[in-house]
Design an enzyme around this catalytic site. Structure first.
Site, PDB file in Angstrom:
ATOM      1  N   ALA A  19      10.797  -4.516   2.463  1.00  0.00           N
ATOM      2  CA  ALA A  19      10.941  -3.662   3.643  1.00  0.00           C
ATOM      3  C   ALA A  19      11.132  -2.230   3.174  1.00  0.00           C
ATOM      4  O   ALA A  19      12.077  -1.550   3.548  1.00  0.00           O
ATOM      5  CB  ALA A  19      12.118  -4.120   4.490  1.00  0.00           C
ATOM      6  N   VAL A  20      10.233  -1.808   2.283  1.00  0.00           N
ATOM      7  CA  VAL A  20      10.362  -0.475   1.690  1.00  0.00           C
ATOM      8  C   VAL A  20      10.243   0.604   2.768  1.00  0.00           C
ATOM      9  O   VAL A  20      11.015   1.558   2.784  1.00  0.00           O
ATOM     10  CB  VAL A  20       9.316  -0.280   0.570  1.00  0.00           C
ATOM     11  CG1 VAL A  20       9.294   1.165   0.097  1.00  0.00           C
ATOM     12  CG2 VAL A  20       9.621  -1.219  -0.597  1.00  0.00           C
TER      13      VAL A  20
ATOM     14  N   LEU B 267       7.419   2.525   3.495  1.00  0.00           N
ATOM     15  CA  LEU B 267       6.531   3.642   3.166  1.00  0.00           C
ATOM     16  C   LEU B 267       7.239   4.864   2.597  1.00  0.00           C
ATOM     17  O   LEU B 267       6.925   6.001   2.949  1.00  0.00           O
ATOM     18  CB  LEU B 267       5.708   4.054   4.403  1.00  0.00           C
ATOM     19  CG  LEU B 267       4.710   3.013   4.908  1.00  0.00           C
ATOM     20  CD1 LEU B 267       4.105   3.474   6.224  1.00  0.00           C
ATOM     21  CD2 LEU B 267       3.612   2.777   3.888  1.00  0.00           C
TER      22      LEU B 267
ATOM     23  N   CYS C 154       1.254  -2.000   8.270  1.00  0.00           N
ATOM     24  CA  CYS C 154       2.572  -2.023   7.622  1.00  0.00           C
ATOM     25  C   CYS C 154       3.597  -2.572   8.607  1.00  0.00           C
ATOM     26  O   CYS C 154       3.801  -2.001   9.672  1.00  0.00           O
ATOM     27  CB  CYS C 154       2.994  -0.630   7.173  1.00  0.00           C
ATOM     28  SG  CYS C 154       4.656  -0.659   6.444  1.00  0.00           S
TER      29      CYS C 154
END
Lengths: 304, 258
Positions: free
Chosen positions: A70-71, A73, A130
């Protein structure tokens, strides 16, 4: 040595092995381990119009056959990319493709326009899938009208090869693929991560700060393979297959299902040299089966 | 510093306690320069639940023997597999990763290395390195009880060793930050690694006495080389990767409420 060349739109690949966005940094992170010029292309980290800090830690949860991320972006924005990162990577002898994301259609357009001027960026990958950002991202990839709108607008603004990365978090991925093709995409890449979740039973809390995240790794491969197969029978534009590829055999399966090229993602974390091993493994397979060109196995699944 | 992927040979797997093993590994090739505080990404083979590599700190390096030590705490199946390695087997590692502890410019600086639990691991190599450079080294090691004080004889080689245990079975009773040494002495540099609450308490003590304080973080990681951006910590420069900007941070760079 078989012919490993593959074309995706105007994009000429020396071989069908590329690295997936978000798993390979900007390529230079892996320069100690492999000769980057040996792979067909590098999809660099998701890039947005403005800098993004991404989501709070923890952003990663390991699963038995993969991982959730769950970076969100995290990146320094397209201007920073153009000024500071592009000069350091532009002379790597492979295709550098920028993954582009946004919260609004205008953000996608503006980012794509800025990348138009870069001589050594032959393509962008439009990330409409995403799962880890609050606005935009996957919202564009899970509705036909929204996907149509963003692809149509970016197509007008961007001159080079336009690849659209599809979300698996839909009822029918072929509908989205057809819409994207109709609006002028040169290729599709699939799949992005599957929306998923992990819980710590002891603390009774979600592991990820965002509660849900995107699942990648070998756990998703059979789903990705099925989706590539379905999309291959629904569109004429080339497909770049990805999702849980761990070895050359996995890569070949995606090509047999209809992918013209593949991306290797999560496996880069476990073996930083995996991409060049895939190139060698595909070549060995082609020789062993008497194929002269890698294009001979694209969609060559025998369903008789 | 260039990074390498190496297949190390297990020379010895020494069971220290029910929960800890010491892995002594030899490199067929000459080990590259590795600095105190750096870590390795260790591949775990044959686990049905552990998919990613495990970040393990460098416990000690013997360049003459070309040996590298890992202190492993068995937590999940990944570390369990590592604890079951036998002499002669291979372990695939990527190293050296991350930044390193800094060396004080003034060789008269008074130093304290505070470790808790498995966090004592990187302090052995740090202490050995600092002693070799002429510093007087003080270790303060904390654990639940005497049986969890690991490798004490090794730490004894490189400095003065002070101990706290929560049950009082060795050294002073209580947490490391309650040790009488902290009241009787002053320190210019404090290096610490261990559970986050312990490191925050140490950081608070360091701030109070105006010592320079470096902490080593243990965030969960996927790649270990700055590609995936999973292991970030919040810093004065925003989210930064612990694997490349750390694992060692000066506390002034972190946004800890201390």
């Amino acid at each position: 040595m078989a012919n490993l060349n593959i074309n995706i739109g105007n994009l000429q690949l020396k071989n069908p092995v590329m690295t997936a966005s978000g798993t390979f940094g900007y390529g230079i992170e892996y320069a100690d381990f492999i000769d980057l010029s040996r792979i067909g292309g590098i999809f660099v980290k998701g890039t947005t119009i403005h800098e993004r800090q991404g989501n709070p830690y923890p952003r990663m949860a390991e699963t038995p056959s993969g991982m959730l991320n769950a970076v969100g972006l995290q990146n320094k924005g397209v201007d920073y990319f153009i000024e500071h990162i592009y000069p350091a990577i532009k002379d790597i002898d492979t295709n550098i493709i920028v993954n582009v994301s946004g919260s609004t259609v205008d953000e996608y357009i503006e980012t794509a326009e800025k990348l138009n001027s870069l001589e050594k960026i032959p393509a962008i990958e439009l990330n409409i899938s995403c799962p880890n950002i609050k606005e935009g991202g996957m919202a564009f990839g899970t509705s036909c009208p929204a996907a149509a709108q963003v692809v149509k607008q970016v197509r007008r603004a961007y001159k080079n090869t336009l690849i659209v990365k599809l979300s698996p978090n839909v009822t029918d991925i072929t509908e989205i693929a057809r819409v994207v093709e109709n609006e002028g995409a040169d290729a599709v890449s699939l799949i992005n991560t599957l929306l998923a979740m992990a819980i710590n039973a002891e603390s009774r809390k979600p592991i990820l700060s965002t509660i849900t995240g995107g699942l990648s790794g070998p756990a998703v491969k059979p789903i990705a393979l099925r989706m590539v197969w379905q999309v291959a029978h629904s569109v004429r534009i080339p497909i770049i297959g990805l999702g849980g590829i761990m070895n050359a055999t996995d890569a070949i399966e995606f090509m047999l299902a209809g992918a013209s090229a593949i991306q290797i993602g999560t496996a880069n974390f476990i073996d930083p040299t995996i991409s060049v091993k895939l190139v060698d493994g595909i070549n060995e397979y082609l020789s062993r089966h008497g194929f002269k060109s890698v294009s001979d196995i694209v969609g060559a699944l025998d369903i008789s | 510093m260039s990074k390498f992927i190496l297949d190390l040979i297990v020379i010895e797997n020494r069971k220290l306690t029910d929960q800890y093993v010491l892995l002594i590994l030899k490199s067929p090739e000459k080990l590259p320069e590795i600095l105190p505080g750096q870590f390795a990404q260790v591949r775990v083979d044959g686990s049905s639940t552990t998919f990613l590599r495990r970040p393990i700190s460098i416990h000690y390096i013997d360049y003459e023997k070309n040996e590298l030590w890992f202190l492993i705490q068995v937590i999940g199946d990944g570390t369990y597999r590592l604890s079951q390695l036998k002499a002669g087997e291979f372990l695939n590692v990527i190293l050296p990763l991350g930044n390193h502890f800094s060396v004080p410019k003034d060789y008269k600086a008074s130093l304290l290395l505070i470790g808790g639990g498995c966090g004592v691991a990187p302090l052995l190599y740090l202490g050995a390195n600092l002693k070799r450079r002429g510093f007087e080294v003080n270790f303060l090691l904390g654990a639940r009880s005497a049986t969890d004080i690991l490798q004490k004889s090794e730490y004894d080689r490189y400095g003065n060793v002070y101990i706290t245990t929560e049950d009082g079975s060795m050294g002073e009773r209580g947490f490391v930050t309650a040790h009488s040494l902290l009241k009787s002495s002053n320190f210019d540099y404090i290096y610490t690694c261990g559970p986050t609450p312990m490191m925050k308490a140490v950081a608070a003590y360091a701030a109070k006495i105006k010592a320079i304080c470096e902490v080593s973080l243990e965030n969960t990681m996927a790649c270990g080389i700055g590609a995936c951006l999973c292991c970030v910590t919040d810093s004065t420069e925003g989210h930064v990767c612990v694997c490349t900007e750390g694992p060692v941070f000066n506390i002034t760079k972190l946004k800890w409420q201390i």
